[in-house]
Each structure stands twice: as structure tokens, then as C-alpha cells.
Design a protein around this motif. Structure first.
Motif: not given
Length: 231
Positions: A16-21, A185-194
Motif C-alpha cells: 500500500p502506498f497512499s500517504p493518506y492511507c 500526518i507527516v509520516f504518511g508522506g515519507f512512507q508513501w515516497a519510501r
């Protein structure tokens, strides 16, 4: 009690890769809740249309749909008050509302041009075509042109995180002594990119990198165990 979560995936349903998810995944773990994952792809809009949404995450609680990551966080807080708080009170919820907007604009908005051409590589042909057509219409140029300046763009992105670094000088997490929804909230974006890109957003000596590493290890390493790139 039944919880199910529609979350965005590509060719690999376990990725799964959505930052919001990922905001929602972390919020559920914080609350000690488990949701059945319902993999969803860009071109499967008919799957979630009956639930009143065109985007994920969509959480089903006993088949009742809850749509949008911020709405889901508030729903979890209000409907499971006996479990650990995501906000630490109404003041924390109010501040998280501002951070939710900042996360959308500065984190997700800042990262997107740096990884945008890598995302289709994770998608099936039909979804990659949809993604390319819709995003190129948004930017008015090919994805590769949007991403072409990322080696310089990432420098500006790193500078934009200075307020976060200053905060992390005084406390281990944005939420204080322990992580809460502000961090997710912030981590979601970094996990998406990773998950979708091998591009390195953070230097290893950056306090934000150290903060991200701790969240990768949170909840028995849930995020780290999810397939991703070694960045």
C-alpha cells in the motif's frame, strides 16, 4: 466489530502506498485496532463509489463507510474513546487540524514533484496510463519533465522541514514524548515516497530522518515491514 480499509496499491497488493492511507494505518495501530485490508487501484472507482467516495482511504466500520483520512482519524477518536488518544485532547485535535493542512501542502505537495515519474513503475498498465494522463494534465507537462529537476528540488524540500527540525530538538516526536496523529500526518508522506521511489529525500544525519526511522519501527515495525526502498 468489523473494520475494513480500502487502501491504494499497485501491482503488488501487499505494498500500500497512499500517504493518506498510511495516516489511517498508523492511526488504527495507535488505537490498537486491526482492519482488514481491501486493496484498491486507481481505475477501480466503481468499487468505492457506493460508499460515497472516489478516493481512498475508505474505512468500513460494521459496513458503515467513513471517508477521508482526517475524518477517519476523528471518527476513531470519538468512537473508540477507551483506547489511546490520537490527539491528547481537544487542544491537540485543533493543532492537528492545522498540521493536517500543512502535511497536505508542504509534505505531500513538496514530495510529489520529486517522485512523480517513479509512481507509474509500481502500477499495472491501465492504472499507469490513468495516472500519467491525469497528472500530466494537472502539471501541463510530462511526468519526467516535472521530476527532472529533483536533485535541486530536494534541497528546497529539505529546507522546508526546518520548523520540524527545531521542534525535534526539544521533543522526540511532533506529538511530544510519544507519537500521535500529528506524527502520522507527516509520516504518511515519507512512507508513501519510501514505498514507490528509490530517491533519497533525507540525509542520514537529519533529525527528521531519525524521527522517520523511529516511526518505521513503531507498532512492531509495521511500516518498515511493508515493502519499500532502502532510503
Amino acid at each position: 466489530m468489523s473494520l475494513k480499509l480500502y487502501e491504494l496499491v499497485g501491482t503488488d497488493a501487499s505494498r500500500p502506498f497512499s500517504p493518506y492511507c498510511w495516516r489511517t494505518r498508523m492511526a488504527l495501530a495507535h488505537k490498537g485496532l486491526t482492519a482488514e485490508s481491501l486493496p484498491w487501484r486507481f481505475t477501480e472507482k466503481g468499487e468505492i463509489a457506493p460508499h460515497g467516495s472516489e478516493k481512498v482511504p475508505v474505512l468500513l466500520h460494521d459496513d458503515k463507510p467513513v471517508v477521508d483520512s482526517w475524518t477517519i482519524a476523528n471518527y476513531l477518536e470519538d468512537h473508540f474513546p477507551d483506547r489511546p488518544s490520537l490527539f491528547g485532547g481537544e487542544g491537540g485535535r485543533a493543532m492537528a487540524r492545522m498540521l493536517n493542512a500543512w502535511g497536505d501542502m508542504a509534505i505531500i505537495g513538496g514530495i510529489f514533484p520529486l517522485i512523480i515519474a517513479d509512481i507509474p513503475k509500481n502500477l499495472a498498465e491501465v492504472d499507469a496510463a490513468y495516472f500519467r494522463k491525469s497528472r500530466e494534465a494537472r502539471f501541463g507537462k510530462p511526468l519526467e519533465e516535472v521530476q527532472a529537476s529533483r536533485d535541486t528540488g530536494v534541497i528546497a524540500f529539505r529546507k522546508s522541514l526546518e520548523a520540524m527540525r527545531q521542534t525535534l530538538k526539544h521533543q522526540p516526536y511532533l506529538g511530544g514524548s510519544a507519537p500521535n496523529y500529528a506524527d502520522y500526518i507527516v509520516f504518511g508522506g515519507f512512507q508513501w515516497a519510501r514505498v514507490v521511489s528509490p530517491f533519497r529525500l533525507l540525509e542520514a544525519d537529519d533529525p527528521v530522518y531519525a524521527w522517520r526511522e523511529k516511526l518505521l519501527d513503531a507498532f512492531d515495525g509495521m511500516a518498515r515491514k511493508s515493502p519499500g526502498c532502502p532510503v
